[in-house]
Design a protein around this motif. Structure first.
Motif, short mmCIF file in Angstrom:
data_model
loop_
_atom_site.label_atom_id
_atom_site.label_comp_id
_atom_site.label_asym_id
_atom_site.label_seq_id
_atom_site.Cartn_x
_atom_site.Cartn_y
_atom_site.Cartn_z
N ARG A 18 0.98 -1.17 0.01
CA ARG A 18 -0.01 0.10 -0.11
C ARG A 18 0.87 1.30 0.05
O ARG A 18 0.67 2.33 -0.67
N ILE A 19 1.87 1.30 0.97
CA ILE A 19 2.76 2.42 0.79
C ILE A 19 3.57 2.76 -0.40
O ILE A 19 3.42 3.90 -1.00
N HIS A 20 3.98 1.52 -0.81
CA HIS A 20 4.66 1.74 -2.38
C HIS A 20 3.91 2.29 -3.32
O HIS A 20 4.04 3.02 -4.03
N ARG A 21 2.74 1.72 -3.54
CA ARG A 21 1.60 1.98 -4.31
C ARG A 21 1.60 3.66 -4.12
O ARG A 21 1.43 4.49 -5.20
N GLU A 22 1.25 3.87 -2.92
CA GLU A 22 1.15 5.29 -2.66
C GLU A 22 2.26 6.56 -3.05
O GLU A 22 2.06 7.44 -3.69
N MET A 23 3.43 5.70 -2.61
CA MET A 23 4.58 6.70 -3.02
C MET A 23 4.60 6.79 -4.74
O MET A 23 4.92 8.02 -5.18
N VAL A 24 4.48 5.77 -5.33
CA VAL A 24 4.53 5.86 -6.79
C VAL A 24 3.47 6.54 -7.38
O VAL A 24 3.84 7.56 -8.00
N ASP A 25 2.49 6.71 -6.98
CA ASP A 25 1.23 7.50 -7.38
C ASP A 25 1.45 8.91 -7.06
O ASP A 25 1.14 9.70 -8.15
N ARG A 26 2.20 9.15 -6.04
CA ARG A 26 2.61 10.70 -5.62
C ARG A 26 3.67 10.99 -6.61
O ARG A 26 3.74 12.23 -7.14
N GLU A 27 4.61 10.15 -6.78
CA GLU A 27 5.73 10.59 -7.77
C GLU A 27 5.33 10.78 -9.31
O GLU A 27 6.06 11.33 -9.97
N ALA A 28 4.52 9.83 -9.58
CA ALA A 28 4.20 9.73 -11.05
C ALA A 28 3.62 11.02 -11.41
O ALA A 28 2.76 11.70 -10.72
N ARG A 29 4.07 11.53 -12.84
CA ARG A 29 3.52 13.10 -13.37
C ARG A 29 2.37 12.62 -14.31
O ARG A 29 1.76 13.62 -14.42
N GLY A 71 10.82 3.96 5.94
CA GLY A 71 11.78 5.14 6.27
C GLY A 71 11.64 6.29 5.44
O GLY A 71 11.53 7.49 5.86
N ALA A 72 11.61 5.67 3.88
CA ALA A 72 11.28 6.78 3.06
C ALA A 72 10.01 7.23 2.84
O ALA A 72 9.93 8.37 2.87
N TYR A 73 9.00 6.62 3.24
CA TYR A 73 7.60 7.00 3.39
C TYR A 73 7.66 8.09 4.61
O TYR A 73 6.88 9.07 4.29
N LEU A 74 8.37 7.90 5.63
CA LEU A 74 8.12 8.65 6.59
C LEU A 74 8.96 10.25 6.24
O LEU A 74 8.59 11.08 6.60
N ASP A 75 10.01 9.87 5.52
CA ASP A 75 10.74 11.26 4.92
C ASP A 75 9.66 11.98 4.10
O ASP A 75 9.38 13.31 3.92
N LEU A 76 8.96 11.20 3.24
CA LEU A 76 7.97 11.87 2.38
C LEU A 76 6.86 12.66 3.08
O LEU A 76 6.34 13.69 2.78
#
Length: 123
Positions: A18-29, A71-76
């Motif tokens: 779930r976290i990975h999908r959210e991070m990719v969705d936020r990063e995708a242009r 850890g990356a998600y917390l940074d984001l």
């Protein structure tokens, strides 16, 4: 304070996915930018592209990748809260002496402190 229950392996995998999908969705242009978004996450957070690929398409994660991703998600999230806090401070400086704005600033500062404490525990 609520008791923290330990997560089983399936729960950790589901949360990591779930976290990975959210991070990719936020990063995708745009739609179709998944690969480039994963490459940008690799460059920004050191998340190995192929580990991300396995996570996304094979739906399996290693404990090391899960820890690094969290850890990356917390940074984001921290960066997002800092941006919001700056916007709230600007609104407050413009003269929006509203109690709601002041309470939101206080909540954002508290949230940043909690994120810092959580990050100290993750690393």
């Amino acid at each position: 304070m609520p008791v923290k229950k330990s997560l089983n392996e399936g729960d950790v995998t589901a949360e990591t996915l779930r976290i990975h999908r959210e991070m990719v969705d936020r990063e995708a242009r745009a739609s179709g930018d998944t690969e480039s978004a994963m490459r940008r996450l690799e460059a920004r957070y050191g998340l190995d592209y192929w580990s991300q690929w396995v996570c996304r398409y094979k739906r399996t994660v290693t404990p090391q990748f899960a820890t690094k991703l969290h850890g990356a998600y917390l940074d984001l999230v921290e960066r997002s809260v800092r941006r919001d806090l700056e916007a709230l401070k600007i609104e407050q400086a413009k003269g929006a002496a509203d109690d709601d704005v002041a309470s939101l600033v206080a909540e954002a500062k508290t949230l940043l402190a909690k994120i810092a404490a959580r990050k100290a525990g993750v690393r």
